[in-house]
Design an enzyme around this catalytic site. Structure first.
Site, PDB file in Angstrom:
ATOM      1  N   ALA A  65       0.865  -1.177   0.000  1.00 53.84           N
ATOM      2  CA  ALA A  65       0.000   0.000   0.000  1.00 53.84           C
ATOM      3  C   ALA A  65       0.903   1.228   0.000  1.00 53.84           C
ATOM      4  O   ALA A  65       2.071   1.146   0.379  1.00 53.84           O
ATOM      5  CB  ALA A  65      -0.879  -0.015   1.248  1.00 53.84           C
ATOM      6  N   GLY A 111       0.661  -4.985   0.822  1.00 50.77           N
ATOM      7  CA  GLY A 111      -0.520  -5.079  -0.036  1.00 50.77           C
ATOM      8  C   GLY A 111      -0.235  -5.754  -1.366  1.00 50.77           C
ATOM      9  O   GLY A 111      -1.156  -6.294  -1.997  1.00 50.77           O
ATOM     10  N   GLU A 114      -0.454  -9.342  -0.614  1.00 53.19           N
ATOM     11  CA  GLU A 114      -1.886  -9.626  -0.408  1.00 53.19           C
ATOM     12  C   GLU A 114      -2.635  -9.646  -1.740  1.00 53.19           C
ATOM     13  O   GLU A 114      -3.550 -10.452  -1.937  1.00 53.19           O
ATOM     14  CB  GLU A 114      -2.484  -8.573   0.537  1.00 53.19           C
ATOM     15  CG  GLU A 114      -1.945  -8.708   1.959  1.00 53.19           C
ATOM     16  CD  GLU A 114      -2.295  -7.533   2.847  1.00 53.19           C
ATOM     17  OE1 GLU A 114      -1.912  -6.393   2.505  1.00 53.19           O
ATOM     18  OE2 GLU A 114      -2.952  -7.741   3.877  1.00 53.19           O
ATOM     19  N   GLU A 134       4.631  -5.040   7.346  1.00 50.09           N
ATOM     20  CA  GLU A 134       3.857  -3.982   8.024  1.00 50.09           C
ATOM     21  C   GLU A 134       4.334  -3.696   9.441  1.00 50.09           C
ATOM     22  O   GLU A 134       4.238  -2.561   9.911  1.00 50.09           O
ATOM     23  CB  GLU A 134       2.362  -4.355   8.052  1.00 50.09           C
ATOM     24  CG  GLU A 134       1.653  -4.268   6.712  1.00 50.09           C
ATOM     25  CD  GLU A 134       1.781  -5.529   5.862  1.00 50.09           C
ATOM     26  OE1 GLU A 134       2.549  -6.450   6.248  1.00 50.09           O
ATOM     27  OE2 GLU A 134       1.108  -5.602   4.827  1.00 50.09           O
TER      28      GLU A 134
HETATM   29  N1  COA Z   1       4.587   3.207  -0.610  1.00 50.44           N
HETATM   30  C1  COA Z   1       4.969   4.395  -1.125  1.00 50.44           C
HETATM   31  N2  COA Z   1       6.111   4.565  -1.816  1.00 50.44           N
HETATM   32  C2  COA Z   1       6.884   3.480  -1.987  1.00 50.44           C
HETATM   33  C3  COA Z   1       6.557   2.219  -1.480  1.00 50.44           C
HETATM   34  C4  COA Z   1       5.333   2.103  -0.758  1.00 50.44           C
HETATM   35  N3  COA Z   1       4.910   0.948  -0.256  1.00 50.44           N
HETATM   36  N4  COA Z   1       7.538   1.343  -1.797  1.00 50.44           N
HETATM   37  C5  COA Z   1       8.462   2.050  -2.497  1.00 50.44           C
HETATM   38  N5  COA Z   1       8.071   3.330  -2.614  1.00 50.44           N
HETATM   39  C6  COA Z   1       8.772   4.423  -3.294  1.00 50.44           C
HETATM   40  C7  COA Z   1       9.953   4.931  -2.483  1.00 50.44           C
HETATM   41  O1  COA Z   1       9.526   5.840  -1.492  1.00 50.44           O
HETATM   42  C8  COA Z   1      10.777   5.578  -3.576  1.00 50.44           C
HETATM   43  O2  COA Z   1      10.188   6.822  -3.904  1.00 50.44           O
HETATM   44  P1  COA Z   1      11.131   8.131  -4.165  1.00 50.44           P
HETATM   45  O3  COA Z   1      11.998   7.734  -5.337  1.00 50.44           O
HETATM   46  O4  COA Z   1      10.151   9.198  -4.501  1.00 50.44           O
HETATM   47  O5  COA Z   1      11.899   8.325  -2.898  1.00 50.44           O
HETATM   48  C9  COA Z   1      10.556   4.654  -4.761  1.00 50.44           C
HETATM   49  O6  COA Z   1       9.352   3.954  -4.501  1.00 50.44           O
HETATM   50  C10 COA Z   1      11.663   3.653  -4.959  1.00 50.44           C
HETATM   51  O7  COA Z   1      11.828   2.919  -3.746  1.00 50.44           O
HETATM   52  P2  COA Z   1      13.250   2.735  -2.998  1.00 50.44           P
HETATM   53  O8  COA Z   1      12.978   2.451  -1.568  1.00 50.44           O
HETATM   54  O9  COA Z   1      14.145   3.901  -3.309  1.00 50.44           O
HETATM   55  O10 COA Z   1      13.800   1.447  -3.761  1.00 50.44           O
HETATM   56  P3  COA Z   1      14.803   0.314  -3.211  1.00 50.44           P
HETATM   57  O11 COA Z   1      15.139  -0.519  -4.373  1.00 50.44           O
HETATM   58  O12 COA Z   1      15.887   0.939  -2.382  1.00 50.44           O
HETATM   59  O13 COA Z   1      13.892  -0.537  -2.169  1.00 50.44           O
HETATM   60  C11 COA Z   1      11.895  -1.712  -1.466  1.00 50.44           C
HETATM   61  C12 COA Z   1      12.778  -1.255  -2.634  1.00 50.44           C
HETATM   62  C13 COA Z   1      10.622  -2.309  -2.040  1.00 50.44           C
HETATM   63  C14 COA Z   1      12.634  -2.754  -0.597  1.00 50.44           C
HETATM   64  C15 COA Z   1      11.551  -0.490  -0.563  1.00 50.44           C
HETATM   65  O14 COA Z   1      11.033   0.528  -1.411  1.00 50.44           O
HETATM   66  C16 COA Z   1      10.550  -0.749   0.529  1.00 50.44           C
HETATM   67  O15 COA Z   1      10.884  -1.315   1.549  1.00 50.44           O
HETATM   68  N6  COA Z   1       9.262  -0.335   0.302  1.00 50.44           N
HETATM   69  C17 COA Z   1       8.244  -0.403   1.306  1.00 50.44           C
HETATM   70  C18 COA Z   1       7.708  -1.813   1.454  1.00 50.44           C
HETATM   71  C19 COA Z   1       6.650  -1.882   2.525  1.00 50.44           C
HETATM   72  O16 COA Z   1       6.883  -1.619   3.684  1.00 50.44           O
HETATM   73  N7  COA Z   1       5.442  -2.253   2.105  1.00 50.44           N
HETATM   74  C20 COA Z   1       4.341  -2.425   2.999  1.00 50.44           C
HETATM   75  C21 COA Z   1       3.506  -1.226   3.036  1.00 50.44           C
HETATM   76  S1  COA Z   1       2.143  -1.472   4.143  1.00 50.44           S
END
Ligand code: COA
Length: 259
Positions: A65, A111, A114, A134
């Site tokens: 999400a 999400g 999910e 989460e």
């Molecule tokens: N919601 C909003 N934005 C998200 C996102 C999410 N769930 N997951 C990634 N993004 C965004 C990042 O903020 C970043 O945006 P920016 O370039 O404007 O700063 C962009 O996507 C790229 O992500 P980044 O974190 O720089 O890539 P990465 O390769 O270093 O890491 C992940 C990838 C997926 C491991 C990492 O983005 C992450 O942990 N995301 C969140 C996952 C999460 O907690 N999901 C559950 C949500 S309830």
């Protein structure tokens, strides 16, 4: 037509691509709304026989999400987000009478995991990673993750995955039963289409009944056996059942009409 989705109908398979690659295809309000709309179309459009859900770009299926929308929510708002999302998207996918497969092409987190789990089954690229992170945010899964992950991988593994927020790679996900097949990333979509072409060659009403029966089992329905009996009976009233049985007896391939 959509702001956050790409859709393409190919040989009866609608390929839905969540298209926010710069945000790892995170599910913001627009994506959830548009997924609800596209699945209404899946239910109503007879040209759509099956569905693939995937993510744009090479890094992510869906990384969860959209976290940037969370700070404005209170307890009621959080519950409403989960309730509406489950009803408008996740349950609609699970209960759809047409086969829906997630082609998981990278991070499938929160999400995103999910969303994949709401599909009827999952196939993954070898670069896929699954997780429910989460608790890192002080949250729990809200789009059905505690329920569907437990059903798919069992209580102990679901407990550990959700409490630790650890990710599992594609091969481990296959061992756990979270995905059915692992393919090279460049082959993922073509292989998923092949699987669905095979399913599309079967009797569509029977396939729809299979989905409903297996969902009963997976959801712990007390009426699963009785429902199976009734749905088995209902198949005898279809033209396709007569075609299937006659084609076997006449030693030819069946031509099903979905009637
Ligand atoms: N919601 C909003 N934005 C998200 C996102 C999410 N769930 N997951 C990634 N993004 C965004 C990042 O903020 C970043 O945006 P920016 O370039 O404007 O700063 C962009 O996507 C790229 O992500 P980044 O974190 O720089 O890539 P990465 O390769 O270093 O890491 C992940 C990838 C997926 C491991 C990492 O983005 C992450 O942990 N995301 C969140 C996952 C999460 O907690 N999901 C559950 C949500 S309830």
């Amino acid at each position: 037509m959509y702001k956050t989705l790409l859709t393409e109908l190919e040989k009866g398979t609608l390929i839905i691509t969540v298209n926010r690659p710069d945000k790892m295809n995170a599910l913001n309000k627009d994506v959830i709304k548009e997924l609800g709309i596209v699945f209404d179309e899946v239910y109503s459009n007879s040209e759509i026989k099956s569905v693939i859900i995937t993510g744009a770009g090479e890094k992510a299926f869906v990384a969860g999400a959209d976290i940037s929308e969370f700070l404005s929510l209170d307890a009621e708002g959080g519950a409403a987000l989960a309730r509406e999302g489950q009803a408008n998207v996740f349950d609609k996918i699970e209960n759809c009478p047409k086969p829906i497969v997630a082609a998981v092409n990278g991070f499938s987190l929160g999400g995103g995991c999910e969303l994949a789990m709401a599909c009827h089954f999952r196939v993954a690229g070898s670069n896929a990673k699954f997780g429910q992170p989460e608790v890192n945010l002080g949250l729990i899964p809200g789009y059905g993750g505690t329920q569907r992950l437990t059903r798919l991988v069992g209580k102990g593994k679901a407990m550990e995955m959700i409490m630790s927020a650890d990710m599992v790679g594609a091969d481990d996900a296959k061992t756990l039963g979270l995905v059915n097949h692992v393919f090279a990333p460049e082959e993922l979509l073509a292989k998923t289409k092949e699987i669905l072409q095979k399913i599309q060659s079967k009797a569509p009403i029977a396939v729809a009944q299979v989905i409903a029966c297996i969902n009963d089992a997976s959801n712990g329905s007390h009426h699963g056996f009785e429902n199976e009996i009734e749905r088995f009976g209902a198949c005898f009233a279809t033209e396709d059942m007569k075609e299937g049985v006659n084609s076997f007896l006449e030693k030819r391939k069946p031509v099903f009409k979905g009637k």
